[in-house]
Every structure is written in structure tokens, then in C-alpha cells.
Design a protein around this motif. Structure first.
Motif, short mmCIF file in Angstrom:
data_model
loop_
_atom_site.label_atom_id
_atom_site.label_comp_id
_atom_site.label_asym_id
_atom_site.label_seq_id
_atom_site.Cartn_x
_atom_site.Cartn_y
_atom_site.Cartn_z
N VAL A 286 -37.40 -19.33 164.89
CA VAL A 286 -37.72 -19.50 163.65
C VAL A 286 -39.25 -19.08 163.45
N ARG A 287 -40.03 -19.96 163.77
CA ARG A 287 -41.57 -19.71 163.84
C ARG A 287 -42.00 -18.26 163.91
N ARG A 288 -41.52 -17.70 164.98
CA ARG A 288 -42.05 -16.40 165.43
C ARG A 288 -41.57 -15.44 164.43
N GLU A 289 -40.08 -15.55 164.00
CA GLU A 289 -39.56 -14.72 163.10
C GLU A 289 -40.17 -14.70 161.90
N LEU A 290 -40.62 -15.65 161.29
CA LEU A 290 -41.25 -16.15 160.12
C LEU A 290 -42.42 -15.20 159.85
N SER A 291 -43.25 -15.23 161.19
CA SER A 291 -44.32 -14.47 161.26
C SER A 291 -44.36 -12.79 161.09
N ASP A 292 -43.23 -12.32 161.49
CA ASP A 292 -42.81 -10.89 161.37
C ASP A 292 -42.23 -10.76 159.84
N ASN A 293 -41.66 -11.70 159.58
CA ASN A 293 -41.14 -11.81 157.94
C ASN A 293 -42.34 -11.49 157.24
N CYS A 295 -45.56 -10.55 157.97
CA CYS A 295 -46.67 -9.27 158.07
C CYS A 295 -45.61 -8.06 157.62
N LEU A 296 -44.31 -8.05 157.71
CA LEU A 296 -43.43 -7.02 157.29
C LEU A 296 -43.64 -6.66 155.83
N TYR A 297 -43.51 -7.94 154.93
CA TYR A 297 -43.43 -8.03 153.42
C TYR A 297 -44.55 -8.20 152.68
N ASN A 298 -45.88 -8.51 153.65
CA ASN A 298 -47.05 -9.02 152.73
C ASN A 298 -48.18 -8.10 153.48
N ILE A 299 -48.55 -7.10 152.82
CA ILE A 299 -49.41 -6.02 153.37
C ILE A 299 -50.95 -6.57 153.62
N ARG A 300 -51.04 -7.60 152.85
CA ARG A 300 -52.63 -8.44 153.03
C ARG A 300 -52.34 -9.47 153.96
N TYR A 301 -51.51 -9.42 155.16
CA TYR A 301 -51.28 -10.26 155.91
C TYR A 301 -52.79 -10.86 156.58
N ASP A 302 -53.53 -9.86 156.59
CA ASP A 302 -54.97 -10.14 157.69
C ASP A 302 -56.04 -10.36 156.43
N SER A 303 -55.73 -10.88 155.22
CA SER A 303 -56.64 -11.02 154.15
C SER A 303 -56.23 -12.43 153.83
N LEU A 304 -57.34 -13.14 153.27
CA LEU A 304 -57.37 -14.45 152.58
C LEU A 304 -56.23 -14.21 151.38
N ASP A 394 -51.73 -10.31 166.42
CA ASP A 394 -50.26 -10.48 166.62
C ASP A 394 -49.93 -10.76 165.08
N PRO A 395 -48.93 -10.84 164.86
CA PRO A 395 -48.27 -11.21 163.58
C PRO A 395 -48.46 -12.97 163.64
N ASN A 396 -48.22 -13.58 164.79
CA ASN A 396 -48.11 -14.94 164.76
C ASN A 396 -49.74 -15.42 164.28
N GLY A 397 -50.70 -14.65 164.88
CA GLY A 397 -52.27 -15.13 165.01
C GLY A 397 -52.40 -14.90 163.32
N TYR A 398 -52.02 -13.92 162.90
CA TYR A 398 -52.57 -13.70 161.46
C TYR A 398 -51.81 -14.85 160.55
N VAL A 399 -50.61 -15.22 160.63
CA VAL A 399 -50.01 -16.17 160.09
C VAL A 399 -50.69 -17.70 160.23
N GLY A 400 -50.96 -17.80 161.76
CA GLY A 400 -51.54 -18.98 162.17
C GLY A 400 -53.06 -19.34 161.31
N ALA A 401 -53.74 -18.00 161.26
CA ALA A 401 -55.02 -18.18 160.66
C ALA A 401 -55.02 -18.37 159.12
N LEU A 402 -53.80 -17.92 158.27
CA LEU A 402 -53.62 -18.34 156.84
C LEU A 402 -52.97 -19.45 156.66
N TRP A 403 -52.29 -20.07 157.80
CA TRP A 403 -51.62 -21.47 157.64
C TRP A 403 -52.46 -22.58 157.45
N SER A 404 -53.63 -22.24 158.40
CA SER A 404 -54.68 -23.30 158.79
C SER A 404 -55.59 -23.18 157.70
#
Ligand code: FO1
Length: 445
Positions: A286-293, A295-304, A394-404
Motif C-alpha cells: 500500500v505505502r509503496r504503491e501510494l508513492s508511485d501513484n 509521482c505518476l499523477y502529480n508532476i510537482r512530486y519533488d517540490s513543496l 525514488d518515489p518513496n523518498g519524494y513522498v516521505g519528504a512531503l509527508w514530513s
């Protein structure tokens, strides 16, 4: 053996022509348990050669010697394992957009298969290649148990909205992998890669040293069995204890594709070790697929600005709150803050290329608290994560940064200075979870 249709996604509508099948390996750098390679093998059948191509991009997204060394060693194992199956492995240095086309023309390739990867850089490469190729470019999702494009057609709000969709489909997709069969019609054996001269030709950033973790598909499988045998029971309690180092430590193998998350899910689901199983399956599926989801649908995945609006609003409202502590990017990088616990986490990152999940959250939230503004905090978290984590970029890292830093996939909590209603964490929370003194002396002495 036919792979599940939903894992396959056509990137252009060219017809397949005669000639070898090319598998352009990128995210899934392994021979077994690789849906993209299995699909390419299926297309090759009994009468076509199958060629595997890896396009090496020096300095990919700021990668250093740490990541390149790990990856190159893993690719050398891929070359050996493919040779044993009569499958040629080619490694080309440079821009994939050019190298894939050059290889297709050179070898008279009839169709190309490549890996699903939500990162902008990969989507860009594939788009460019798909529009230039006269033969099919076929994307296969070899990373997710339930293919990212099937599980949802939009950005999911949180794990709780994605989880039911995955649970409904997992019985259909959590299937075992067929073994990759040796090739019947082998291409002329490719010259072996000259790994030594390749390394000397690469301008690798040597300021970040390689780590002790042994890379590659067989080491990944050994790590998985060790985790299933010893790490699973009690995983539910100890997973948040960085001193226990109870986590699976499989993230670098997932990131470089040495191990399929689906393989880990199958091994854990089949282990019969009740309590840790459910917790781990939640993380690895779940968590890993949520990260791919995301990054796939939000092009600003690596921005605040990829963060949810409620969080951007609250961080903005607290932008001018006094910051009792302020550090520059360099001070964070050098682990020079007033907090021994935070400095221990940063030192673990610098030395081992790994930081325990719980500590990553504490570590990132303190960067928010001790930076001049949320934008520079987020930039510091992503830059340090990608430079020093073995599983960075990695998608997991970009999601982790924005989660925190900005409450992605989380909810508002009671408001406090600087954080607003973004979830707060502090060292007391860590002390309640694990022996912070042991962790500090482990990394600061
Ligand atoms: N993928 C490639 O196709 N070619 C590369 O040269 C490459 C280098 C690289 C270096 C560090 C790193 O962390 C990842 C790298 N990747 C490369 C991408 C990796 O294979 C993964 O596909 C993605 O980073 C995960 O989405």
C-alpha cells in the motif's frame, strides 16, 4: 506464459516488425521476477533473439559514487545471469533517447519493452523514444503488485483511499512469477562489458563513499530470507526502533530493482508469521504503491507545491513565526546542530547511506523547524536524501519528504508555531519509542 494484460501499456501504436526483441532495462535491474523481461521473452518466443540494453547516464539526478557503485555491481550480476540464459546484455553510456534508437537501428529490432517508472525524467525519455521509434515501445509495470495505471486513474488522497482498491485487486495480481526461460534463438553473443574501463571513464562524485551493503539480485534474496526468518516476528513493535535495526533494509534493493516488491510480498504473505505480516504488507504494497501513484499523477512530486493545499496554507500562515534555531544547508549536511539525536541521524545517513524510517520522519521535521522557510527546508530534505541515501531519487523518498515537511497523505493536527497544523515530532517522541542514548552513542562516538 502470458503476463497479466493490465501490466502492459502501449506507448506508441507502431506495429511490431521482424527482428530481435529489445528489453530496455531501467528501473527493474534484475533477471528473475521481472515482468518487463518476461514480456520481452514472451514476444521473442522460439524464433527471435532477445537483447537487454541498459543506458547508463553518468551523474543521474545527482547520483554519486555511492549509488553508482551499488548499481554497477548489481548490473554486472545481471550480465552474468543473462549470459547463462543465452540473452545478450548491452550497456551504453549516454542519453537514452539516442542510445535506444541507435541500438534499434543497429540490431534491426522489431519491438522494445521498457519499465514503468513515474519519475519525470523516465517519462520524458520514454515519450521521446516512443515518438521517434518505428516499432512498438511497450511499458510494463514491474514494480507494483497492482499496476499503478490500473489501481487508480487519479492522485489518491491518502493510504486509506488507495488501500481498498489495492485489497480488492491484490488476489488477482499477487501471483507468483514464472521462471525466465533460456532463449532458444540466441543473438550473436555480445562482447562482455568492460566494467573496469567503464568505471574509469565515469566522472563519479567520489565525495560520497560506497556503503557496506552488498548489492545485486542474490544478495537481495538473501536479505529477504533473513528478514522473513528473523525480522518478521515482532516486526509490528520493533519496526519503529532504529536501534533494533528491525526493518527489512530492502529499500535499496527495491529502488535499484534487484528485488521485486512483489517477491517480498509473496515471501511475507507465505511466511505464516501473523503479526508482522500485515504491517509489512501494508508498507511494501500500500505505502509503496501510494508513492508511485503520487509521482505518476502529480508532476510537482519533488517540490513543496506538490503538497496538499491545507498544508501549504498553514505553513504559509506560520512563515514568519520566530525560529528559535536556524541552520544552513551546509550545517545540516555536516550534522552540526544543537541536537545530538538529530546529529546522530545525519551521521548515520552520511556514513551508511541509510536512515531508519522513524528517524527519517523526525530528521526531516526538524529541518522544517530549523530552516528559514518551508521551501528551503523541503529543498534541503530532498537534496540530502538524494545525495546520501542509497535509495534516494525514488518515489518513496519524494513522498516521505512531503509527508514530513508538508503533511502529504497525512491530516491536520493541533496547531503550533512554525508547523501550523502539520504533524509535529520531537525527541521526546523518539525517547518513548526507543533507546535514543544507545542510538546517539552508536553514531556520534
Ligand atoms: N536508471 C537508468 O535507466 N539509467 C541510469 O544510468 C540510472 C542511474 C541511477 C543512479 C542512481 C539512482 O538512484 C538511480 C538511477 N537510475 C538509472 C534510475 C533507477 O534505476 C530507478 O529506475 C529510479 O530511480 C526509480 O524510480
Amino acid at each position: 506464459m502470458k503476463i497479466h494484460e493490465a501490466r502492459i501499456h502501449r506507448l506508441n501504436d507502431a506495429d511490431m516488425s521482424a527482428g530481435p526483441i529489445l528489453y530496455w532495462m531501467s528501473r527493474e535491474q534484475r533477471v528473475q521476477d521481472n515482468w518487463g523481461l518476461l514480456h520481452a521473452r514472451e514476444l521473442a518466443g522460439e524464433d527471435r533473439p532477445l537483447i537487454v540494453l541498459f543506458c547508463l547516464v553518468p551523474g543521474f539526478l545527482g547520483a554519486t559514487l555511492r549509488q553508482d557503485d551499488f548499481m554497477l555491481n548489481g548490473l554486472a550480476e545481471v550480465e552474468n545471469d543473462l549470459a547463462a540464459l543465452g540473452i545478450a546484455f548491452l550497456l551504453r553510456l549516454g542519453d537514452p533517447e539516442e542510445e535506444v534508437i541507435r541500438c534499434v537501428l543497429e540490431k534491426g529490432v522489431g519491438a522494445v519493452v521498457t519499465d514503468f517508472d513515474p519519475l519525470r525524467i523516465k517519462q520524458g525519455w520514454q515519450k521521446e523514444v516512443a515518438s521517434t521509434l518505428r516499432v512498438p515501445l511497450i511499458e510494463v509495470d514491474g514494480h507494483n503488485v497492482v499496476p499503478a495505471r490500473s489501481v487508480s486513474d487519479k492522485q489518491e488522497y491518502a493510504a486509506r483511499t488507495l488501500r481498498p482498491k489495492i485489497h480488492r485487486l491484490s488476489s488477482e495480481f499477487l501471483e507468483d512469477f514464472p521462471r525466465l526461460e533460456p532463449l532458444v534463438c540466441s543473438a550473436s553473443p555480445a562482447d562482455p562489458v568492460d566494467w573496469h574501463s567503464l568505471r574509469s571513464s565515469l566522472r563519479m562524485d567520489e565525495t560520497v563513499s560506497p556503503v557496506a551493503l552488498v548489492p545485486g539480485e542474490s544478495a537481495a534474496h538473501a536479505a529477504l530470507s533473513a528478514f522473513v526468518d528473523h525480522g518478521l516476528h515482532g516486526y509490528a513493535e520493533r519496526r519503529n526502533d532504529p536501534v533494533a535495526e528491525a526493518t527489512s533494509r530492502l529499500s535499496a534493493f527495491f529502488h535499484f530493482g534487484h528485488l521485486a516488491p512483489q517477491r517480498a510480498a509473496l515471501a511475507v504473505a507465505g511466511s505464516g508469521k501473523g503479526e508482522g505480516q500485515a504491517v509489512y504488507l501494508e508498507e511494501v504494497i500500500v505505502r509503496r504503491e501510494l508513492s508511485d501513484n503520487f509521482c505518476l499523477y502529480n508532476i510537482r512530486y519533488d517540490s513543496l507545491h506538490g503538497a496538499p493545499n491545507w498544508a501549504l496554507k498553514t505553513l504559509d500562515e506560520h512563515r514568519s513565526d520566530p525560529r528559535p534555531f536556524l541552520y544552513s544547508h551546509e550545517e545540516f549536511e555536516a550534522a552540526r546542530t544543537h541536537s545530538p539525536l538529530w546529529n546522530a541521524a545525519q551521521t548515520q545517513l552520511l556514513r551508511s547511506g541509510f536512515m531508519h524510517g522513524y528517524m527519517r520522519m523526525f530528521w526531516a521535521k526538524k529541518i522544517l523547524e530549523w530552516s528559514p522557510d518551508p521551501e528551503s527546508a523541503h529543498a534541503t530534505v530532498v537534496t540530502l536524501n538524494d545525495r546520501y541515501q542509497l535509495d534516494g531519487r525514488d518515489p518513496n523518498g519524494y513522498v516521505g519528504a512531503l509527508w514530513s515537511v508538508a503533511g502529504l497523505h497525512d491530516r491536520p493536527w493541533q496547531t503550533r508555531p512554525i508547523y501550523g497544523s502539520v504533524r509535529y515530532m520531537n525527541s521526546n517522541g523518539c525517547r518513548r519509542k526507543f533507546d535514543t542514548k544507545a542510538y546517539i552513542s552508536r553514531w556520534l562516538n
